[in-house]
Write a protein that holds these residues in place. Sequence first.
Motif, PDB file in Angstrom:
ATOM      1  N   GLU A 155       0.651  -1.310  -0.071  1.00  0.00           N
ATOM      2  CA  GLU A 155      -0.327   0.148  -0.084  1.00  0.00           C
ATOM      3  C   GLU A 155       0.774   1.173   0.053  1.00  0.00           C
ATOM      4  N   GLU A 174       1.291   7.917  -6.605  1.00  0.00           N
ATOM      5  CA  GLU A 174       0.803   9.221  -7.136  1.00  0.00           C
ATOM      6  C   GLU A 174       1.248  10.505  -6.944  1.00  0.00           C
ATOM      7  N   LYS A 211       0.804   4.298  -2.779  1.00  0.00           N
ATOM      8  CA  LYS A 211       0.579   5.457  -2.519  1.00  0.00           C
ATOM      9  C   LYS A 211       1.642   6.333  -3.101  1.00  0.00           C
ATOM     10  N   ASN A 212       2.806   6.188  -2.999  1.00  0.00           N
ATOM     11  CA  ASN A 212       4.022   6.836  -3.642  1.00  0.00           C
ATOM     12  C   ASN A 212       3.888   6.980  -5.088  1.00  0.00           C
TER      13      ASN A 212
END
Length: 408
Positions: free
Chosen positions: A358, A365, A362-363
Amino acid sequence: MIHIKYIITIGLLVITSVSYAQSLNDYIEVALKNNPEIQSFELKHQIAEEKTNESVTLANTEFGAGYFVSEPETRTGPQRFKLSVKQMLPWFGTITARENYSSSLADASYTEITIAKRKLMLTVTESYYKLYALQAKQEVLKEQIDLLKHYEQIALAGVEVGKTSAVKVLQLQIRENELDEKRRIFEQEYLGELVAFNLLLDQDKENNVVVISALEIPTQTEEIEIDNLQLHPELLKYDALYNSVTQAELLNQKSNGPNLGIGLDYINVSERTDMDVLDNGKDIFMPMVSISVPIFNKSIRSKTLQNKLQQEEIEMQKALKINQLTTYLEIASKNRTNARISYETQQKNMEQAVNAEEILIKNYETETINFNDLLDILELQLNIQLNEIEAIKNYYLQSALINYITNN
């Protein structure tokens, strides 16, 4: 005989009531009904029981007939022919002892049926959980391949906007191919185990088998009833064999008694024509009694010694079997505990691996995704899932072995 059958029957009922999937119990019932080995043992037992009926019999009745070629002359007339009948009778209690001995052998053969059934149940259970593990591993690999395809689409999109290189796409595709290879290998192993499972049930080797789709290790494990070990059929077998030797010795002692014989001779006598005498031409009836005594028979004492030695041998074999079963039980118990430890560890590791995935997503983005790290995380997740499935399989395999040993 009734006592031993009662104990063994209870054991069989208990082992099938363990909390397996309902479909497994159904398969076990089919195996017990169809398996040729079980049917063979049952036929042997029927033969042993029939020998009990055979043992309740007397020696053949002897009939004899003779004709006097030269008729011996007696006071009441010449003898023409002779008829005789004779029956030997064993010593009092010999027939009962023979019947008890045959019955004890039937008891021993019945334990063989029960042992064979329990071993078959164990083998079917082990094969069932192997099928579960191979099926579950294929599903995990399919899910992982689908996930890689998803990330492949992300990588392709990144290539279009210059956020990643085409090399990363190729790496993901190579990884997909590797996982598909593993999946196909597991599939072939599953098909091989499926054949073995169906043959245990004596049904078509390509029959479809419905295996439970999800299994978990229970939070609490039932305590092992070590006292039930004494009721294990493999130990009851030695008790039955010991009893059969005891009955053999009782029969042997009865053989030391005399055999009695009763009979009747009939002699036909013709009338005299040269004079008139009392009881002229009267036939002769002669009741006969005989006795057979084993005065010089040394085999009785030898058989007594052999029976004593055989009982000592059986006691040693039983002691050895108790040690073996106890050892198997201890090893199975430790292995089941190890499976639980491994399962709990894999669950913790999986939570952390998912969190790491996860974070990587997220990175993505805000910056370029690190596909090398992603592949490492996905491979780690896969190994954790496979290890978890293996731990579950081992837990239930060891539980089945413990149930087999303890009659739980």
